[in-house]
Write a protein that holds these residues in place. Sequence first.
Motif, PDB file in Angstrom:
ATOM      1  N   ARG A 156      91.521  28.998  81.359  1.00 27.84           N
ATOM      2  CA  ARG A 156      91.323  28.433  82.734  1.00 27.84           C
ATOM      3  C   ARG A 156      90.710  29.401  83.783  1.00 27.84           C
ATOM      4  N   LEU A 157      91.065  30.831  83.497  1.00 29.81           N
ATOM      5  CA  LEU A 157      90.324  31.707  84.324  1.00 29.81           C
ATOM      6  C   LEU A 157      88.681  31.618  83.883  1.00 29.81           C
ATOM      7  N   ALA A 158      88.622  31.591  82.860  1.00 34.15           N
ATOM      8  CA  ALA A 158      87.354  31.355  82.300  1.00 34.15           C
ATOM      9  C   ALA A 158      86.403  30.181  83.060  1.00 34.15           C
ATOM     10  N   TYR A 159      87.287  29.143  82.818  1.00 29.34           N
ATOM     11  CA  TYR A 159      86.682  27.797  83.568  1.00 29.34           C
ATOM     12  C   TYR A 159      86.252  28.099  85.099  1.00 29.34           C
ATOM     13  N   SER A 160      87.408  28.902  85.710  1.00 33.10           N
ATOM     14  CA  SER A 160      87.126  29.236  87.238  1.00 33.10           C
ATOM     15  C   SER A 160      85.951  29.932  87.548  1.00 33.10           C
ATOM     16  N   TYR A 161      85.404  30.855  86.516  1.00 31.79           N
ATOM     17  CA  TYR A 161      84.260  31.643  86.783  1.00 31.79           C
ATOM     18  C   TYR A 161      82.877  30.659  86.659  1.00 31.79           C
ATOM     19  N   PHE A 162      83.116  29.554  85.775  1.00 31.87           N
ATOM     20  CA  PHE A 162      81.912  28.710  85.933  1.00 31.87           C
ATOM     21  C   PHE A 162      82.011  28.037  87.368  1.00 31.87           C
ATOM     22  N   ILE A 163      83.246  27.478  87.491  1.00 28.26           N
ATOM     23  CA  ILE A 163      83.145  26.558  88.925  1.00 28.26           C
ATOM     24  C   ILE A 163      82.713  27.574  90.237  1.00 28.26           C
ATOM     25  N   THR A 164      83.476  28.846  90.298  1.00 23.67           N
ATOM     26  CA  THR A 164      83.420  29.515  91.472  1.00 23.67           C
ATOM     27  C   THR A 164      82.212  30.295  91.547  1.00 23.67           C
ATOM     28  N   HIS A 165      81.717  30.925  90.307  1.00 28.11           N
ATOM     29  CA  HIS A 165      80.685  31.810  90.108  1.00 28.11           C
ATOM     30  C   HIS A 165      79.286  31.420  89.408  1.00 28.11           C
ATOM     31  N   ASP A 166      79.521  29.925  88.917  1.00 32.26           N
ATOM     32  CA  ASP A 166      78.315  29.555  88.258  1.00 32.26           C
ATOM     33  C   ASP A 166      78.046  30.328  86.970  1.00 32.26           C
ATOM     34  N   LEU A 167      78.976  31.075  86.427  1.00 32.21           N
ATOM     35  CA  LEU A 167      79.049  31.798  84.977  1.00 32.21           C
ATOM     36  C   LEU A 167      78.805  30.998  83.948  1.00 32.21           C
ATOM     37  N   PRO A 168      77.645  30.618  82.910  1.00 30.74           N
ATOM     38  CA  PRO A 168      77.676  29.766  82.207  1.00 30.74           C
ATOM     39  C   PRO A 168      78.727  29.753  81.216  1.00 30.74           C
ATOM     40  N   VAL A 169      79.861  29.562  81.334  1.00 29.86           N
ATOM     41  CA  VAL A 169      81.079  29.530  80.407  1.00 29.86           C
ATOM     42  C   VAL A 169      81.227  28.379  79.576  1.00 29.86           C
ATOM     43  N   VAL A 170      81.379  28.450  78.091  1.00 31.57           N
ATOM     44  CA  VAL A 170      81.812  27.409  77.310  1.00 31.57           C
ATOM     45  C   VAL A 170      83.087  28.022  76.281  1.00 31.57           C
ATOM     46  N   ILE A 171      83.877  27.089  76.374  1.00 28.57           N
ATOM     47  CA  ILE A 171      85.433  27.285  75.636  1.00 28.57           C
ATOM     48  C   ILE A 171      85.666  26.764  74.366  1.00 28.57           C
ATOM     49  N   ALA A 172      85.824  27.580  73.523  1.00 31.84           N
ATOM     50  CA  ALA A 172      86.353  26.895  71.877  1.00 31.84           C
ATOM     51  C   ALA A 172      87.985  26.870  71.915  1.00 31.84           C
ATOM     52  N   ARG A 173      88.507  25.864  71.505  1.00 36.05           N
ATOM     53  CA  ARG A 173      89.957  25.736  71.019  1.00 36.05           C
ATOM     54  C   ARG A 173      90.035  25.172  69.778  1.00 36.05           C
ATOM     55  N   PRO A 174      89.857  26.342  68.817  1.00 37.20           N
ATOM     56  CA  PRO A 174      90.059  26.178  67.298  1.00 37.20           C
ATOM     57  C   PRO A 174      91.472  25.999  66.830  1.00 37.20           C
ATOM     58  N   ALA A 175      91.569  25.210  65.733  1.00 38.83           N
ATOM     59  CA  ALA A 175      92.999  25.132  65.055  1.00 38.83           C
ATOM     60  C   ALA A 175      93.205  26.478  64.244  1.00 38.83           C
ATOM     61  N   ASN A 176      94.261  26.426  63.429  1.00 37.94           N
ATOM     62  CA  ASN A 176      94.596  27.927  62.570  1.00 37.94           C
ATOM     63  C   ASN A 176      93.406  28.029  61.913  1.00 37.94           C
ATOM     64  N   ASN A 177      92.873  29.243  61.899  1.00 41.99           N
ATOM     65  CA  ASN A 177      91.766  29.807  60.802  1.00 41.99           C
ATOM     66  C   ASN A 177      92.448  30.441  59.582  1.00 41.99           C
ATOM     67  N   TYR A 178      91.960  30.322  58.455  1.00 44.11           N
ATOM     68  CA  TYR A 178      92.329  30.900  57.402  1.00 44.11           C
ATOM     69  C   TYR A 178      91.092  31.358  56.402  1.00 44.11           C
ATOM     70  N   GLY A 179      91.239  32.336  55.829  1.00 50.84           N
ATOM     71  CA  GLY A 179      89.859  33.049  55.008  1.00 50.84           C
ATOM     72  C   GLY A 179      90.116  34.511  54.969  1.00 50.84           C
ATOM     73  N   PRO A 180      88.990  35.159  54.253  1.00 46.69           N
ATOM     74  CA  PRO A 180      89.228  36.585  54.256  1.00 46.69           C
ATOM     75  C   PRO A 180      89.281  37.416  55.275  1.00 46.69           C
ATOM     76  N   TRP A 181      89.820  38.535  55.300  1.00 47.00           N
ATOM     77  CA  TRP A 181      90.007  39.378  56.196  1.00 47.00           C
ATOM     78  C   TRP A 181      91.018  39.118  57.455  1.00 47.00           C
ATOM     79  N   GLN A 182      91.825  38.161  57.238  1.00 44.47           N
ATOM     80  CA  GLN A 182      93.007  37.766  58.136  1.00 44.47           C
ATOM     81  C   GLN A 182      94.107  38.872  58.073  1.00 44.47           C
ATOM     82  N   TYR A 183      94.389  39.494  59.130  1.00 51.32           N
ATOM     83  CA  TYR A 183      95.431  40.503  58.990  1.00 51.32           C
ATOM     84  C   TYR A 183      96.644  39.784  58.408  1.00 51.32           C
TER      85      TYR A 183
END
Length: 331
Positions: A156-183
């Motif tokens: 929501r802070l990122a969103y606020s920078y779009f609304i308030t400061h016009d910063l071109p923010v886009v937001i990704a909300r991914p599911a659980n990732n899996y694959g090589p190099w995961q800690y």
Amino acid sequence: MRILVTGGAGFIGSNLVRHLLREREDTLVRVLDTLTYAGNLDNLADISEDPRFEFMRGDICDHDAARAAMTGVDQVVHLAAESHVDRSIISADAAVQTNFVGTFVMLEAAREAGVGRFLHMSTDEVYGSSLTDRFTEDTPLMPRNPYSASKAGADRLAYSYFITHDLPVVIARPANNYGPWQYPEKLIPFFVYRALRDEHLPVYGNGMQMRDWLYVEDDCRALLTILDRGEPGEAYNVEAGNEHANLDTIRLILEELAKPESLIRHVEDRPGHDLRYPMDGSKLRALGWSPQMPWDEGIRLTVRWFAEHGEWMTRAVARGQEYFENWYAGR
Ligand code: NAD
Ligand code: TYD
């Protein structure tokens, strides 16, 4: 075009850096990463000599480091985070600092530099847990543990920078990732690590919790779709359509390693354990993205990858030894 990837030495970050260098010939990639227990230059060793790649060691909470990293940058993919729920239960300090305050510092630096795009990496966990109702991007955020709460605040802070400061923010909300190099603190690599040593697999509670598993390469393509074609100010669910109960995933791991199910041990549950994150992914799919990796193939090649990278896993686990001893004592 120069892209700054924060957290580029971590799991998703190192896969994304490799993906960018391979798929986008005209792109320079700069990584800003402080190299916590989860970030490691080994993860980037094969591309470290690429002239289009640049590594800067620094903390995203440090304004000077953030400003320096932002110099000459066109776009930002902000991945750096304390990413493990269980660690945030032991202490929320690092999660709040890095995930919330660190995101604030990166947003400020991006605003000062006037970057063309800022992709903020959020998570499906910001919605909280639901057994039935699918989360759309308009569902209220109801995070239930310190990790997801710090991510929801940052989202929501990122969103606020779009609304308030016009910063071109886009937001990704991914599911659980899996694959090589995961800690190897996360379910799949941690259980491969333990099963290979014939150590019991500590399943929280009844193991019937569901997770939607997204192959990391599919997530990288989703992130670039959102970066290129996402609408500023908008969030996008990245849903894989690949939900499985934890016990079923664990059985596949054991099958691939030819290890017995007797290694499974039900242990004390994670407090506030989210049971399921069912998401509606139609908004991103309307931009032309869909996951490509079939589960049966993805889980098997991932398990084999970890089995073949035993030394990498051993070094990674050693960096987190204190955490493993503390959290799994009695589990
Ligand atoms: P990870 O823990 O593997 O990597 C995190 C990286 O960030 C590491 O390289 C670490 O050194 C770096 N980092 C941590 N604190 C830092 C700081 N203060 N300054 C600079 N660098 C710092 O995490 P991951 O799984 O690759 O996740 C990446 C992002 O994706 C995170 O924002 C996470 O919340 C989000 N996410 C992850 C998943 C998943 O399944 N792994 C799913 C959805 C969203
Ligand atoms: P995890 O990999 O920590 O990801 P997240 O909590 O962000 O989804 O855990 C995935 C699932 O596996 C989650 O339901 C918790 C469960 N789990 C266990 O049962 N035992 C473990 O030791 C771990 C690490 C996870």
